[in-house]
Motif scaffolding. Structure first.
Motif, PDB file in Angstrom:
ATOM      1  N   THR A  69       0.859  -1.183   0.000  1.00 22.73           N
ATOM      2  CA  THR A  69       0.000   0.000   0.000  1.00 22.73           C
ATOM      3  C   THR A  69       0.898   1.237   0.000  1.00 22.73           C
ATOM      4  O   THR A  69       2.102   1.152   0.250  1.00 22.73           O
ATOM      5  CB  THR A  69      -0.901   0.028   1.250  1.00 22.73           C
ATOM      6  N   GLN A  70       0.297   2.383  -0.244  1.00 22.33           N
ATOM      7  CA  GLN A  70       1.092   3.618  -0.242  1.00 22.33           C
ATOM      8  C   GLN A  70       1.776   3.853   1.110  1.00 22.33           C
ATOM      9  O   GLN A  70       2.960   4.198   1.149  1.00 22.33           O
ATOM     10  CB  GLN A  70       0.225   4.817  -0.646  1.00 22.33           C
ATOM     11  N   PRO A  71       1.081   3.674   2.257  1.00 24.01           N
ATOM     12  CA  PRO A  71       1.778   3.846   3.540  1.00 24.01           C
ATOM     13  C   PRO A  71       2.952   2.869   3.715  1.00 24.01           C
ATOM     14  O   PRO A  71       3.996   3.242   4.250  1.00 24.01           O
ATOM     15  CB  PRO A  71       0.692   3.587   4.585  1.00 24.01           C
ATOM     16  N   THR A  89       5.824   4.117   1.753  1.00 27.60           N
ATOM     17  CA  THR A  89       6.418   5.259   2.458  1.00 27.60           C
ATOM     18  C   THR A  89       7.343   4.768   3.570  1.00 27.60           C
ATOM     19  O   THR A  89       8.427   5.328   3.773  1.00 27.60           O
ATOM     20  CB  THR A  89       5.304   6.160   3.030  1.00 27.60           C
ATOM     21  N   VAL A  90       6.940   3.740   4.292  1.00 29.99           N
ATOM     22  CA  VAL A  90       7.787   3.189   5.362  1.00 29.99           C
ATOM     23  C   VAL A  90       9.100   2.693   4.779  1.00 29.99           C
ATOM     24  O   VAL A  90      10.177   2.943   5.348  1.00 29.99           O
ATOM     25  CB  VAL A  90       7.055   2.064   6.119  1.00 29.99           C
ATOM     26  N   ASP A 107      11.146   5.651   4.018  1.00 28.14           N
ATOM     27  CA  ASP A 107      11.606   6.264   5.266  1.00 28.14           C
ATOM     28  C   ASP A 107      12.722   5.448   5.922  1.00 28.14           C
ATOM     29  O   ASP A 107      13.590   6.006   6.592  1.00 28.14           O
ATOM     30  CB  ASP A 107      10.447   6.440   6.247  1.00 28.14           C
ATOM     31  N   ALA A 109       5.293   9.125   9.159  1.00 29.43           N
ATOM     32  CA  ALA A 109       3.933   9.623   8.959  1.00 29.43           C
ATOM     33  C   ALA A 109       2.961   8.478   8.701  1.00 29.43           C
ATOM     34  O   ALA A 109       1.773   8.588   8.988  1.00 29.43           O
ATOM     35  CB  ALA A 109       3.916  10.593   7.783  1.00 29.43           C
ATOM     36  N   ALA A 110       3.472   7.358   8.183  1.00 28.79           N
ATOM     37  CA  ALA A 110       2.614   6.217   7.865  1.00 28.79           C
ATOM     38  C   ALA A 110       2.471   5.253   9.036  1.00 28.79           C
ATOM     39  O   ALA A 110       1.966   4.154   8.889  1.00 28.79           O
ATOM     40  CB  ALA A 110       3.194   5.479   6.656  1.00 28.79           C
ATOM     41  N   GLY A 137       0.584   5.181  11.636  1.00 30.81           N
ATOM     42  CA  GLY A 137      -0.723   5.129  12.293  1.00 30.81           C
ATOM     43  C   GLY A 137      -1.119   3.842  12.982  1.00 30.81           C
ATOM     44  O   GLY A 137      -1.132   3.758  14.208  1.00 30.81           O
ATOM     45  N   ASP A 191       0.281  -3.828   4.118  1.00 30.73           N
ATOM     46  CA  ASP A 191       0.207  -2.526   4.774  1.00 30.73           C
ATOM     47  C   ASP A 191       1.225  -2.477   5.916  1.00 30.73           C
ATOM     48  O   ASP A 191       1.941  -3.448   6.175  1.00 30.73           O
ATOM     49  CB  ASP A 191      -1.215  -2.283   5.281  1.00 30.73           C
ATOM     50  N   THR A 192       1.270  -1.369   6.612  1.00 32.82           N
ATOM     51  CA  THR A 192       2.286  -1.186   7.661  1.00 32.82           C
ATOM     52  C   THR A 192       2.200  -2.226   8.781  1.00 32.82           C
ATOM     53  O   THR A 192       3.246  -2.695   9.231  1.00 32.82           O
ATOM     54  CB  THR A 192       2.238   0.242   8.229  1.00 32.82           C
TER      55      THR A 192
END
Length: 186
Positions: free
Chosen positions: A6-8, A11-12, A15, A41-42, A44, A142-143
């Motif tokens: 996923t986009q998050p 991003t991880v 990062d 930021a991801a 959450g 996902d994260t």
């Protein structure tokens, strides 16, 4: 496999590369992934899962960063076994070249590279995040899947999280359960 992130989650991963650059390491390992998962930021659902078991995400990130830094430290005991007094060497280097000279010299100087390679433990964690997503019946990674992969890999990054969970009176199973709950809530 990256196309399933996923986009998050993407991003991880980015990062984690930034964390490796900030910490001046040659490669991205699972501790860098943990830093990105805990403070990015991801973060959450991962941050919520950590808090639910009594662990502050900022503490996880700080401990993971410290673990990376400690891996690069000079070993005073090993040098003492050779008859070298690290404190004396450090004092002389500071006097000649300024405060912290020995530590600055011990850090590798990195060439500007477009990418940093991922270590075996980081690759394993990413692979296991796919397996966690499949196990849970999710189409994307996902994260929370990334953190589950880090924990399942029994990697240095996962050991940081498990140690902090233990200090908070929790354990690996509770962290995994919290991640699975947050994953389904997200």
């Amino acid at each position: 496999m990256f196309e399933r992130f996923t986009q998050p989650a993407r991003t991880v991963v980015r990062d984690a590369v930034v964390a490796a650059e900030q910490l001046r390491t040659d490669a991205v390992d699972s501790r860098h992934l943990v830093v990105a998962l805990a403070e990015g930021a991801a973060a959450g659902p991962v941050a919520a899962a950590l808090r639910s078991v009594g662990v502050e995400p900022a503490d996880v990130a700080a401990r993971a960063r410290a673990a990376v830094a400690a891996g690069d430290a000079l070993d005073g005991e090993a040098l003492a076994s050779l008859g070298i007094d690290l404190d004396a060497v450090r004092d002389r280097a500071d006097a000649a070249f300024g405060l912290g000279a020995l530590e600055r010299a011990a850090r590798p100087r990195l060439r500007r590279a477009r990418t940093r390679p991922f270590t075996t433990d980081a690759k394993k964690a990413l692979e296991l995040s796919l397996r966690e997503a499949v196990r849970l019946g999710d189409r994307g990674i996902d994260t929370p899947h990334l953190m589950l992969g880090v924990l399942r890999a029994d990697s240095p990054g996962g050991r940081v999280v498990v140690a902090l969970a233990g200090e908070a009176g929790s354990d690996l199973l509770a962290v995994r359960a919290a991640l699975e709950r947050e994953r389904s809530a997200a």
